[in-house]
Motif scaffolding. Sequence first.
Motif, PDB file in Angstrom:
ATOM      1  N   VAL A  48      -6.865  44.785 -34.906  1.00  0.00           N
ATOM      2  CA  VAL A  48      -7.630  45.512 -33.887  1.00  0.00           C
ATOM      3  C   VAL A  48      -7.992  46.893 -34.412  1.00  0.00           C
ATOM      4  CG1 VAL A  48      -7.479  46.642 -31.621  1.00  0.00           C
ATOM      5  CG2 VAL A  48      -6.750  44.267 -31.887  1.00  0.00           C
ATOM      6  N   TRP A  49      -7.006  47.600 -34.958  1.00  0.00           N
ATOM      7  CA  TRP A  49      -7.288  48.957 -35.442  1.00  0.00           C
ATOM      8  C   TRP A  49      -8.219  48.954 -36.648  1.00  0.00           C
ATOM      9  CZ3 TRP A  49      -7.276  52.287 -32.051  1.00  0.00           C
ATOM     10  CH2 TRP A  49      -6.301  52.356 -31.058  1.00  0.00           C
ATOM     11  N   ARG A  75      -9.780  41.951 -27.532  1.00  0.00           N
ATOM     12  CA  ARG A  75     -10.126  40.628 -26.984  1.00  0.00           C
ATOM     13  C   ARG A  75     -10.859  39.788 -28.035  1.00  0.00           C
ATOM     14  NH1 ARG A  75     -14.569  38.547 -23.886  1.00  0.00           N
ATOM     15  NH2 ARG A  75     -13.831  36.880 -22.534  1.00  0.00           N
ATOM     16  N   ASN A  76     -11.764  40.409 -28.771  1.00  0.00           N
ATOM     17  CA  ASN A  76     -12.491  39.687 -29.814  1.00  0.00           C
ATOM     18  C   ASN A  76     -11.562  39.261 -30.950  1.00  0.00           C
ATOM     19  OD1 ASN A  76     -14.899  39.916 -28.432  1.00  0.00           O
ATOM     20  ND2 ASN A  76     -15.500  41.786 -29.483  1.00  0.00           N
ATOM     21  N   VAL A  77     -10.659  40.145 -31.357  1.00  0.00           N
ATOM     22  CA  VAL A  77      -9.686  39.799 -32.398  1.00  0.00           C
ATOM     23  C   VAL A  77      -8.804  38.647 -31.928  1.00  0.00           C
ATOM     24  CG1 VAL A  77      -7.629  40.649 -33.621  1.00  0.00           C
ATOM     25  CG2 VAL A  77      -9.705  42.052 -33.537  1.00  0.00           C
ATOM     26  N   SER A  79      -9.528  36.385 -29.680  1.00  0.00           N
ATOM     27  CA  SER A  79     -10.354  35.181 -29.602  1.00  0.00           C
ATOM     28  C   SER A  79     -10.518  34.541 -30.980  1.00  0.00           C
ATOM     29  CB  SER A  79     -11.721  35.531 -29.016  1.00  0.00           C
ATOM     30  OG  SER A  79     -12.540  34.398 -28.975  1.00  0.00           O
ATOM     31  N   ARG A  80     -10.792  35.359 -31.993  1.00  0.00           N
ATOM     32  CA  ARG A  80     -10.911  34.817 -33.361  1.00  0.00           C
ATOM     33  C   ARG A  80      -9.586  34.212 -33.819  1.00  0.00           C
ATOM     34  NH1 ARG A  80     -14.111  39.311 -33.955  1.00  0.00           N
ATOM     35  NH2 ARG A  80     -12.443  40.533 -34.889  1.00  0.00           N
ATOM     36  N   HIS A  81      -8.483  34.870 -33.488  1.00  0.00           N
ATOM     37  CA  HIS A  81      -7.160  34.346 -33.855  1.00  0.00           C
ATOM     38  C   HIS A  81      -6.928  32.977 -33.212  1.00  0.00           C
ATOM     39  CE1 HIS A  81      -2.840  34.026 -34.371  1.00  0.00           C
ATOM     40  NE2 HIS A  81      -2.715  33.896 -33.057  1.00  0.00           N
ATOM     41  N   ARG A  82      -7.244  32.869 -31.936  1.00  0.00           N
ATOM     42  CA  ARG A  82      -7.043  31.598 -31.234  1.00  0.00           C
ATOM     43  C   ARG A  82      -7.927  30.502 -31.817  1.00  0.00           C
ATOM     44  NH1 ARG A  82      -6.575  33.617 -24.960  1.00  0.00           N
ATOM     45  NH2 ARG A  82      -4.356  34.116 -25.034  1.00  0.00           N
ATOM     46  N   GLN A  83      -9.156  30.836 -32.142  1.00  0.00           N
ATOM     47  CA  GLN A  83     -10.055  29.847 -32.733  1.00  0.00           C
ATOM     48  C   GLN A  83      -9.525  29.385 -34.085  1.00  0.00           C
ATOM     49  OE1 GLN A  83     -13.780  31.913 -32.815  1.00  0.00           O
ATOM     50  NE2 GLN A  83     -14.153  31.617 -30.627  1.00  0.00           N
ATOM     51  N   THR A  84      -9.072  30.318 -34.886  1.00  0.00           N
ATOM     52  CA  THR A  84      -8.523  29.983 -36.203  1.00  0.00           C
ATOM     53  C   THR A  84      -7.275  29.136 -36.065  1.00  0.00           C
ATOM     54  OG1 THR A  84      -9.401  32.040 -37.112  1.00  0.00           O
ATOM     55  CG2 THR A  84      -7.641  30.965 -38.352  1.00  0.00           C
ATOM     56  N   THR A  85      -6.414  29.506 -35.140  1.00  0.00           N
ATOM     57  CA  THR A  85      -5.181  28.755 -34.903  1.00  0.00           C
ATOM     58  C   THR A  85      -5.492  27.348 -34.404  1.00  0.00           C
ATOM     59  OG1 THR A  85      -4.016  30.807 -34.388  1.00  0.00           O
ATOM     60  CG2 THR A  85      -2.986  28.763 -33.658  1.00  0.00           C
ATOM     61  N   ALA A 151     -16.164  46.407 -19.595  1.00  0.00           N
ATOM     62  CA  ALA A 151     -16.540  46.783 -20.961  1.00  0.00           C
ATOM     63  C   ALA A 151     -15.808  45.921 -21.979  1.00  0.00           C
ATOM     64  CB  ALA A 151     -16.252  48.265 -21.203  1.00  0.00           C
ATOM     65  N   ALA A 152     -14.535  45.629 -21.700  1.00  0.00           N
ATOM     66  CA  ALA A 152     -13.740  44.822 -22.624  1.00  0.00           C
ATOM     67  C   ALA A 152     -14.297  43.417 -22.787  1.00  0.00           C
ATOM     68  CB  ALA A 152     -12.286  44.749 -22.154  1.00  0.00           C
ATOM     69  N   VAL A 153     -14.815  42.838 -21.713  1.00  0.00           N
ATOM     70  CA  VAL A 153     -15.342  41.469 -21.810  1.00  0.00           C
ATOM     71  C   VAL A 153     -16.859  41.436 -21.986  1.00  0.00           C
ATOM     72  CG1 VAL A 153     -13.414  40.472 -20.545  1.00  0.00           C
ATOM     73  CG2 VAL A 153     -15.459  41.109 -19.309  1.00  0.00           C
ATOM     74  N   GLY A 154     -17.496  42.606 -21.965  1.00  0.00           N
ATOM     75  CA  GLY A 154     -18.928  42.680 -22.254  1.00  0.00           C
ATOM     76  C   GLY A 154     -19.843  42.273 -21.110  1.00  0.00           C
ATOM     77  N   ILE A 155     -19.458  42.637 -19.884  1.00  0.00           N
ATOM     78  CA  ILE A 155     -20.303  42.332 -18.726  1.00  0.00           C
ATOM     79  C   ILE A 155     -20.507  43.605 -17.915  1.00  0.00           C
ATOM     80  CG2 ILE A 155     -19.616  39.895 -18.595  1.00  0.00           C
ATOM     81  CD1 ILE A 155     -17.715  40.661 -16.302  1.00  0.00           C
ATOM     82  N   PRO A 156     -21.518  43.640 -17.044  1.00  0.00           N
ATOM     83  CA  PRO A 156     -21.716  44.816 -16.185  1.00  0.00           C
ATOM     84  C   PRO A 156     -20.538  45.012 -15.226  1.00  0.00           C
ATOM     85  CG  PRO A 156     -23.679  43.439 -16.191  1.00  0.00           C
ATOM     86  CD  PRO A 156     -22.593  42.660 -16.888  1.00  0.00           C
TER      87      PRO A 156
END
Length: 188
Positions: A48-49, A75-77, A79-85, A151-156
């Motif tokens: 994340v950092w 959240r994006n990191v 999500s990528r981790h879960r997809q990879t796993t 903001a974290a999930v990218g919606i209004p």
Amino acid sequence: MDPDEDLLARSAREPTAFEPLVARHSAALHGYLVRRAPAAADDLLSEVWLQAYAHRATFDAARGSARGWLFGVARNVLSRHRQTTARAAGRAEQPDADATTADPWQAVDQRLDAASVAPELRRRLAELPASERELLLLVAWDQLTPAEAAAAVGIPAGTARSRLHRARARLRDGLSGPARTTLTGDFA
């Protein structure tokens, strides 16, 4: 103390301005990751950092707070981790089994009450649409404001507030007996 948004902007030309952000937000981000991927939380926090630092110039204060942006990176990191796993395991992503683990710092009475309703609550949380569940958990567990969670999930922000309201209503309406009595105050 400089506001987070100023530190992010300054860090583009003065890299050391990024350091206070790490000190301020590491504990909250780590908590977010521990509740969702306990075994990988430390490594994910490092990622994340790294990602936040690499993409700090993309932060736009007009779209929300720095805290919300950092949780979006987390959240994006995650999500990528879960997809990879999931790919590595050769299966589709499953909700985190530990996602509703009780907070170890709660009072004993609260833990006992929560333990009694945990199975039903876990089931109801799993039934929520993923977007509503994520918003609810960001606000309830990670103590983000609805605007920061948006903001974290990218919606209004308005969309986040309506989804959050809908998630709380679905959760409250789906609970029965003692579970509803115990949690109604928290999700009303």
